[in-house]
Design an enzyme around this catalytic site. Structure first.
Site, PDB file in Angstrom:
ATOM      1  N   LYS A  32       0.864  -1.181   0.000  1.00  0.00           N
ATOM      2  CA  LYS A  32       0.000   0.000   0.000  1.00  0.00           C
ATOM      3  C   LYS A  32       0.902   1.232   0.000  1.00  0.00           C
ATOM      4  O   LYS A  32       1.540   1.556   1.001  1.00  0.00           O
ATOM      5  CB  LYS A  32      -0.892   0.053   1.248  1.00  0.00           C
TER       6      LYS A  32
ATOM      7  N   GLU B 293       9.951   1.264  10.765  1.00  0.00           N
ATOM      8  CA  GLU B 293      10.979   2.293  10.546  1.00  0.00           C
ATOM      9  C   GLU B 293      10.285   3.628  10.690  1.00  0.00           C
ATOM     10  O   GLU B 293       9.494   4.022   9.827  1.00  0.00           O
ATOM     11  CB  GLU B 293      11.589   2.158   9.143  1.00  0.00           C
TER      12      GLU B 293
ATOM     13  N   CYS C  79      13.423  11.304   7.124  1.00  0.00           N
ATOM     14  CA  CYS C  79      13.481  10.781   8.501  1.00  0.00           C
ATOM     15  C   CYS C  79      14.854  11.036   9.091  1.00  0.00           C
ATOM     16  O   CYS C  79      15.007  11.136  10.298  1.00  0.00           O
ATOM     17  CB  CYS C  79      13.167   9.296   8.495  1.00  0.00           C
TER      18      CYS C  79
ATOM     19  N   GLU D 228       9.687  15.780  16.073  1.00  0.00           N
ATOM     20  CA  GLU D 228       9.943  15.720  14.630  1.00  0.00           C
ATOM     21  C   GLU D 228       8.996  16.680  13.919  1.00  0.00           C
ATOM     22  O   GLU D 228       7.774  16.557  14.036  1.00  0.00           O
ATOM     23  CB  GLU D 228       9.715  14.295  14.112  1.00  0.00           C
TER      24      GLU D 228
HETATM   25  P1  NAD Z   1       2.451   8.268   8.149  1.00  0.00           P
HETATM   26  O1  NAD Z   1       2.784   7.520   9.383  1.00  0.00           O
HETATM   27  O2  NAD Z   1       1.398   9.283   8.211  1.00  0.00           O
HETATM   28  O3  NAD Z   1       2.016   7.248   6.985  1.00  0.00           O
HETATM   29  C1  NAD Z   1       2.850   6.180   6.604  1.00  0.00           C
HETATM   30  C2  NAD Z   1       2.000   5.137   5.905  1.00  0.00           C
HETATM   31  O4  NAD Z   1       1.145   4.544   6.883  1.00  0.00           O
HETATM   32  C3  NAD Z   1       1.081   5.705   4.820  1.00  0.00           C
HETATM   33  O5  NAD Z   1       1.028   4.820   3.730  1.00  0.00           O
HETATM   34  C4  NAD Z   1      -0.268   5.770   5.528  1.00  0.00           C
HETATM   35  O6  NAD Z   1      -1.368   5.710   4.657  1.00  0.00           O
HETATM   36  C5  NAD Z   1      -0.201   4.544   6.406  1.00  0.00           C
HETATM   37  N1  NAD Z   1      -1.098   4.552   7.568  1.00  0.00           N
HETATM   38  C6  NAD Z   1      -1.593   5.621   8.223  1.00  0.00           C
HETATM   39  N2  NAD Z   1      -2.394   5.216   9.238  1.00  0.00           N
HETATM   40  C7  NAD Z   1      -2.388   3.861   9.220  1.00  0.00           C
HETATM   41  C8  NAD Z   1      -3.020   2.864  10.018  1.00  0.00           C
HETATM   42  N3  NAD Z   1      -3.801   3.170  11.043  1.00  0.00           N
HETATM   43  N4  NAD Z   1      -2.793   1.568   9.722  1.00  0.00           N
HETATM   44  C9  NAD Z   1      -1.970   1.232   8.715  1.00  0.00           C
HETATM   45  N5  NAD Z   1      -1.371   2.137   7.911  1.00  0.00           N
HETATM   46  C10 NAD Z   1      -1.568   3.435   8.157  1.00  0.00           C
HETATM   47  O7  NAD Z   1       3.849   8.867   7.639  1.00  0.00           O
HETATM   48  P2  NAD Z   1       4.129   9.785   6.372  1.00  0.00           P
HETATM   49  O8  NAD Z   1       3.578  11.133   6.652  1.00  0.00           O
HETATM   50  O9  NAD Z   1       3.734   9.099   5.121  1.00  0.00           O
HETATM   51  O10 NAD Z   1       5.729   9.822   6.405  1.00  0.00           O
HETATM   52  C11 NAD Z   1       6.439  10.611   7.275  1.00  0.00           C
HETATM   53  C12 NAD Z   1       6.942   9.830   8.465  1.00  0.00           C
HETATM   54  O11 NAD Z   1       7.671   8.692   8.031  1.00  0.00           O
HETATM   55  C13 NAD Z   1       7.917  10.626   9.319  1.00  0.00           C
HETATM   56  O12 NAD Z   1       7.641  10.425  10.674  1.00  0.00           O
HETATM   57  C14 NAD Z   1       9.271  10.051   8.942  1.00  0.00           C
HETATM   58  O13 NAD Z   1      10.275  10.206   9.920  1.00  0.00           O
HETATM   59  C15 NAD Z   1       8.914   8.625   8.716  1.00  0.00           C
HETATM   60  N6  NAD Z   1       9.928   7.964   7.890  1.00  0.00           N
HETATM   61  C16 NAD Z   1      10.766   7.071   8.495  1.00  0.00           C
HETATM   62  C17 NAD Z   1      11.771   6.451   7.754  1.00  0.00           C
HETATM   63  C18 NAD Z   1      12.682   5.440   8.395  1.00  0.00           C
HETATM   64  O14 NAD Z   1      13.240   4.609   7.676  1.00  0.00           O
HETATM   65  N7  NAD Z   1      12.877   5.455   9.706  1.00  0.00           N
HETATM   66  C19 NAD Z   1      11.915   6.755   6.395  1.00  0.00           C
HETATM   67  C20 NAD Z   1      11.040   7.678   5.817  1.00  0.00           C
HETATM   68  C21 NAD Z   1      10.044   8.273   6.573  1.00  0.00           C
END
Ligand code: NAD
Length: 511
Positions: A190, A265, A299, A400
């Protein structure tokens, strides 16, 4: 508006806009909900980059069923043959790199040289994982008993669910899909709702390279309606999420109920330490790239710069002067340094932290405003923003933000710097600028993070090393290199007794 089928069956054209479908069991299909959503360009929201399926639980179920059926065939394909398909995909991605990178800048906003890097990361991962098809090593080891042989072999898990964020829309899906495939798993992914096109481009390439029907399935949509059912599904053996810490907590808790393997992650608040003996020019350049690359939406972004007092004033003066000169704009313009925020909500969050920082008493010395006139009027643009004299416990130094907001903090020396660096809930990346090898080694040992850079900013990971973090950044798994192979396989220990008699481990021994 007239609708016609064109080109690849992955999409149909609705006027000038392409409508993309889900990919289930080798077929491009519309969602069972009959609903769609728009993927708009954050640099110019008048442009609809694509229309995607707003899927639901039934679509997830269909995709998981297909992946489950395909697993019974795919797991028996020899790993080197599976890897050959991934190698072929690497070659095709390299040919399509410019097209896919431009798509990515249009849907995500980051500047074209960075989206080329994102696509390249998928290519690098594909080449690396293709090689892994002829390794997938496990230990062979002596048995404690005579005429007995022992080894451990890697087995695939089954159907793996993958949920990805928008900031590395091709690289991160590739970190998950490619090792999972080489290890013999089947996948349901997804993509983030802000950037589904790049995942579709990656999956189309894998399909064109010959990955069989049902082995990879894509279901687009939102977190609660697609990510949730995928995490809950009893036939999904592993979930890999990259996203925020808040979503990680929900996904981790749900996955735990059915004992799924779960890789999380999550967020970061990454420190870069600059000591008095540092090459200041190098540190300034690194801090600008780490702080404002990808509009601070990494991130691993360098969101805290911890500077020793002897060089603090000079660092601040020169860093801020350079930050003010960064060119903000549409990432397709090769001369632009920083693109827009991904969406309106993220921009509002970024701006809200400007108010929070001011209220907390930090000194705003650069930026802090939305850019909304002229070329900026249709996008989510913001000035590169720098706070100085930030105290380590202020919210802008702890939380963050995920935007172009850098906090500069003064420190007394190495020990103080490490205490400040470690004094947060996250532990993804970290860095130190110093010419003193002793101090560099102390930092390498004592910074409690998954990644430490010496004389480089907090960004710049390479695909063959483990990637991930400590504390609220994750749950201990790593992506990249062998870390990914470890996640997408499980061990089976095999004992072969050729003694022709019953031998009892721990019991039959001559003392
Ligand atoms: P997000 O957590 O809002 O969404 C991530 C994914 O999770 C999306 O596809 C979203 O649709 C899905 N999602 C949301 N709610 C969900 C639920 N209840 N159940 C299952 N899936 C769900 O994050 P974002 O805004 O897309 O990305 C930014 C975040 O990602 C930041 O916090 C960043 O630090 C983190 N990030 C971490 C890494 C790493 O490797 N540590 C890398 C890139 C981004």
């Amino acid at each position: 508006m007239a609708t016609e089928t064109v080109g690849s069956p992955a999409f149909i054209a609705s006027g000038n806009t392409k409508v993309y479908k889900n990919f289930i069991d080798g077929e491009w299909v519309e969602s069972s909900t009959g609903e769609t959503f728009e993927d708009r360009n954050p640099a110019d929201t008048r442009e609809v980059v694509g229309i995607f399926q707003k899927s639901g639980k039934d679509d997830v179920n269909a995709a998981v069923d297909a992946a489950k059926r395909a697993f019974e065939r795919w797991r028996l394909v020899p790993a080197p043959r599976r890897a050959e398909l991934v190698f072929r995909a690497a070659e095709m991605l390299a040919e399509r790199k410019e097209e896919y990178s431009r798509d990515m800048t249009r849907e995500m906003g980051k500047v074209i040289k960075e989206t080329r890097g994102d696509t390249q990361e998928a290519i690098d991962t594909a080449y690396y994982m293709a090689g892994e098809g002829r390794r997938l090593f496990g230990p062979t080891t002596p048995s404690e008993l005579p005429n007995k042989f022992a080894m451990a072999v890697r087995h695939p898990l089954g159907v793996c669910g993958m949920i990805t964020p928008w900031n590395f829309p091709m690289a991160i899906p590739s970190w998950k899909l490619l090792p999972a495939l080489v290890c013999g798993n089947t996948c349901v992914i997804k993509p983030a709702q802000d950037t589904p096109l790049s995942t579709f481009n990656l999956v189309r390439t894998l399909t064109d390279a010959g990955v069989p029907n049902g082995v990879i399935n894509v279901v687009s949509g939102f977190g609660s309606s697609v990510g949730g059912p995928l995490t809950e599904h009893s036939d999904v053996r592993a979930i890999s999420l990259t996203g925020s810490t808040a979503v990680g907590r929900t996904v981790g808790t749900t996955a735990a109920k059915s004992f799924k393997h779960c890789s999380l992650e999550l967020g970061g608040k990454n420190p870069m330490i600059v000591l008095d003996d540092a090459n200041l020019e190098l540190a300034i350049e690194g801090g600008l790239w780490g702080g404002f690359g990808t509009t601070g939406q990494r991130c691993t972004a360098t969101s805290r710069i911890i500077v020793q007092k002897g060089v603090y004033r000079e660092f601040v003066e020169r860093y801020v002067a350079r930050a003010k000169r960064l060119k903000v704009g549409n990432g397709l313009d090769e001369s632009v340094d920083m693109g827009p925020a991904i969406n309106e909500a993220q921009l509002k969050t970024d701006l809200s932290y400007v108010d929070i920082g001011k209220d907390e008493g930090a000194k705003l010395v650069c930026g802090g405003h939305r850019l909304e006139k002229g070329e900026y009027q249709h996008g989510y643009f913001m000035e590169p923003t720098v706070f100085i004299d930030v105290e380590p416990k202020m919210r802008i130094a702890q939380e963050e933000i995920f935007g172009p907001v850098v906090s500069i903090i003064a420190c007394n020396g190495l020990e103080d710097a490490i205490e400040i660096a470690n004094g947060i809930e996250y532990g993804l990346s970290s860095s130190i600028y110093t010419k003193d090898v002793n101090k560099a080694f102390v930092a390498m040992r004592d910074l409690y993070a998954g990644i430490t850079y010496i004389n480089a900013p907090t960004i710049g990971a390479e695909v063959h090393l483990p990637f991930g973090g400590t504390k609220a950044t994750g749950n201990g798994h790593r992506e990249g290199g062998i870390g990914a192979i470890d996640f997408y396989t499980e061990w089976k220990s095999v004992y072969i007794d050729y003694s022709d008699k019953l031998q009892k481990a721990q019991i039959d021994r001559v003392d």
